[in-house]
Design a protein around this motif. Structure first.
Motif, PDB file in Angstrom:
ATOM      1  N   GLU A  25       0.829  -1.205   0.000  1.00  0.00           N
ATOM      2  CA  GLU A  25       0.000   0.000   0.000  1.00  0.00           C
ATOM      3  C   GLU A  25       0.876   1.273   0.000  1.00  0.00           C
ATOM      4  O   GLU A  25       0.553   2.265  -0.641  1.00  0.00           O
ATOM      5  N   GLY A  26       2.002   1.204   0.710  1.00  0.00           N
ATOM      6  CA  GLY A  26       2.904   2.370   0.763  1.00  0.00           C
ATOM      7  C   GLY A  26       3.458   2.706  -0.623  1.00  0.00           C
ATOM      8  O   GLY A  26       3.636   3.878  -0.966  1.00  0.00           O
ATOM      9  N   TYR A  27       3.756   1.669  -1.402  1.00  0.00           N
ATOM     10  CA  TYR A  27       4.277   1.864  -2.770  1.00  0.00           C
ATOM     11  C   TYR A  27       3.215   2.566  -3.611  1.00  0.00           C
ATOM     12  O   TYR A  27       3.482   3.550  -4.295  1.00  0.00           O
ATOM     13  N   ARG A  28       1.960   2.055  -3.512  1.00  0.00           N
ATOM     14  CA  ARG A  28       0.863   2.659  -4.263  1.00  0.00           C
ATOM     15  C   ARG A  28       0.684   4.141  -3.872  1.00  0.00           C
ATOM     16  O   ARG A  28       0.595   5.016  -4.723  1.00  0.00           O
ATOM     17  N   GLN A  29       0.676   4.390  -2.577  1.00  0.00           N
ATOM     18  CA  GLN A  29       0.435   5.770  -2.116  1.00  0.00           C
ATOM     19  C   GLN A  29       1.586   6.702  -2.506  1.00  0.00           C
ATOM     20  O   GLN A  29       1.370   7.858  -2.846  1.00  0.00           O
ATOM     21  N   THR A  30       2.818   6.185  -2.437  1.00  0.00           N
ATOM     22  CA  THR A  30       3.979   7.019  -2.814  1.00  0.00           C
ATOM     23  C   THR A  30       3.891   7.389  -4.285  1.00  0.00           C
ATOM     24  O   THR A  30       4.142   8.538  -4.677  1.00  0.00           O
ATOM     25  N   ILE A  32       1.119   7.464  -6.164  1.00  0.00           N
ATOM     26  CA  ILE A  32       0.003   8.399  -6.400  1.00  0.00           C
ATOM     27  C   ILE A  32       0.456   9.816  -6.045  1.00  0.00           C
ATOM     28  O   ILE A  32       0.253  10.758  -6.808  1.00  0.00           O
ATOM     29  N   ARG A  33       1.112   9.955  -4.894  1.00  0.00           N
ATOM     30  CA  ARG A  33       1.576  11.284  -4.465  1.00  0.00           C
ATOM     31  C   ARG A  33       2.532  11.882  -5.499  1.00  0.00           C
ATOM     32  O   ARG A  33       2.341  13.005  -5.964  1.00  0.00           O
ATOM     33  N   VAL A  88      -6.792   5.930  -8.377  1.00  0.00           N
ATOM     34  CA  VAL A  88      -7.248   7.256  -7.938  1.00  0.00           C
ATOM     35  C   VAL A  88      -7.946   7.930  -9.126  1.00  0.00           C
ATOM     36  O   VAL A  88      -7.514   7.766 -10.266  1.00  0.00           O
ATOM     37  N   HIS A 102      -2.768  18.664  -2.406  1.00  0.00           N
ATOM     38  CA  HIS A 102      -1.741  18.096  -3.284  1.00  0.00           C
ATOM     39  C   HIS A 102      -0.774  19.207  -3.638  1.00  0.00           C
ATOM     40  O   HIS A 102      -1.187  20.344  -3.859  1.00  0.00           O
ATOM     41  N   HIS A 204      11.174  10.989   1.702  1.00  0.00           N
ATOM     42  CA  HIS A 204      10.809   9.797   0.931  1.00  0.00           C
ATOM     43  C   HIS A 204      11.963   9.106   0.213  1.00  0.00           C
ATOM     44  O   HIS A 204      11.801   7.979  -0.249  1.00  0.00           O
ATOM     45  N   SER A 208      11.894   5.328  -1.420  1.00  0.00           N
ATOM     46  CA  SER A 208      11.651   5.367  -2.866  1.00  0.00           C
ATOM     47  C   SER A 208      12.820   4.760  -3.650  1.00  0.00           C
ATOM     48  O   SER A 208      12.627   4.210  -4.730  1.00  0.00           O
TER      49      SER A 208
END
Ligand code: FAQ
Length: 309
Positions: A25-30, A32-33, A88, A102, A204, A208
């Protein structure tokens, strides 16, 4: 192997992660951000240059500038599409940008005060963007990496048109050269800020890099940019506005002065010279364009009904 270990093994083997693959989930959120932030930067980044389309000095320069601004819109669209593959929605990303939740790149919160700024943005801003984005063509997430290949080709064209514009100004009259110098004086430090905080202060980077979203750190990219750009400034006969800038024989790199990090964070947090205007303009364009989106949806629904009949 756990799903996490399997995921990391794919990343370590330099294979791509695709939208239907399992991912932390962290990979996905990073992603998206970062991708949303990148898309917003391309779209907000149209404003400083479009401001000069009506004042371009020749038809030739006007055509180039219109094409460049249009390219930035296209980059925004590829990137929003890449973010959408992570689950998203596009409207949701717009909403978060408009509410200030954002971010977008700090660089687009500075005003464009002269025609020379059109050259400097191409040279320094697109130049910094490419330095950063070449590594992103090797990002572990497939849709982002593939979007970046196309974007980098166009950005390098943008960089060259900006540099060519400055060559012409620097070969022109004394006042044209002075306009170019004034422009680099104003854009040099904000361009260095585009790479983000020092590695030690970067939230990050470490994670990352492990996930191979980023492949090079903020400070290393900034150094690459300085090494490349100082020589280009020399060729133009322009001064880089940094009294501490000097070649370091031992390191094989240029040493350069300290960035004003207070200014950087002030701009990132919404209090730069143009933050309010940029977001207000973006919100207005979104509201004014509502009827176009509604008409496009109505047309698509009609087409669908027709082909189903
Ligand atoms: N501005 O932990 P890190 C272009 C934030 S496209 C604003 O190091 P990360 C084309 C960062 O989000 C230019 N905020 O972050 C063009 C984080 O806050 P958060 C855009 C910044 O993500 C040309 C916090 O600071 N390019 O120019 C900035 O690992 C001409 C801590 O930072 C991209 O977006 C900043 N400069 O590394 C268009 C490339 N720097 O989110 C029109 C993709 C940092 O936790 C005309 N992005 N922050 O609240 C990246 O490579 C990375 O996101 C970095 C930052 C390198 C920008």
């Amino acid at each position: 192997m756990s799903p996490e270990e399997q995921f990391q093994a794919i990343v370590d083997a330099e294979d791509k992660i695709e939208p239907s693959d399992w991912m932390p989930e962290g990979y996905r959120q990073t992603l998206i951000r970062q991708i949303a932030q990148h898309a917003h930067s391309e779209v907000i980044g149209m404003q400083p240059e479009s401001n000069w389309i009506t004042r371009a000095p020749t038809l030739y320069r006007k055509a180039i500038l219109i094409a460049k601004v249009q390219d930035e819109a296209g980059h925004g669209l590829y990137l929003y599409s890449a973010a959408e593959t992570l689950g998203v929605g596009r409207d949701e990303m717009q909403e978060l940008l408009h509410q200030g939740k954002h971010k977008y790149s700090s660089i687009f919160n500075y005003p464009t005060l002269s025609w020379a700024d059109m050259g400097t943005i191409g040279w320094l801003v697109d130049g910094a963007a490419i330095t950063n984005q070449v590594m992103l063509t090797r990002c572990s997430y497939g849709p982002y990496a593939r979007a970046m290949v196309r974007i980098c080709k166009e950005e390098s064209f943008h960089q060259r048109q900006g540099y060519e514009l400055l060559i012409r100004l620097c070969q022109g009259s004394a006042s044209q050269k002075a306009m170019a110098q004034d422009s680099i004086n104003r854009w040099w430090w904000p361009a260095l800020m585009m790479f983000g905080p020092h590695d030690g202060d970067s939230t990050h980077t470490e994670q990352s890099m492990k996930w191979k979203i980023k492949r090079v750190t903020n400070d290393d990219l900034r150094q690459q940019f300085v090494d490349m750009t100082v020589r280009q400034a020399d060729y133009l006969g322009l001064e880089v506005p940094d009294p501490d800038l000097r070649w370091n024989e031992e390191r094989g790199h240029y040493d350069f002065g300290d960035i004003d990090w207070e200014e950087f964070w002030r701009v990132v947090k919404g209090n730069g010279p143009m933050n309010r205007e940029r977001v207000a303009h973006k919100v207005k364009a979104w509201d004014d364009g509502a009827w176009v989106r509604e008409a496009a949806m109505a047309h698509a629904a009609k087409e669908e009904a027709r082909s189903a009949a």
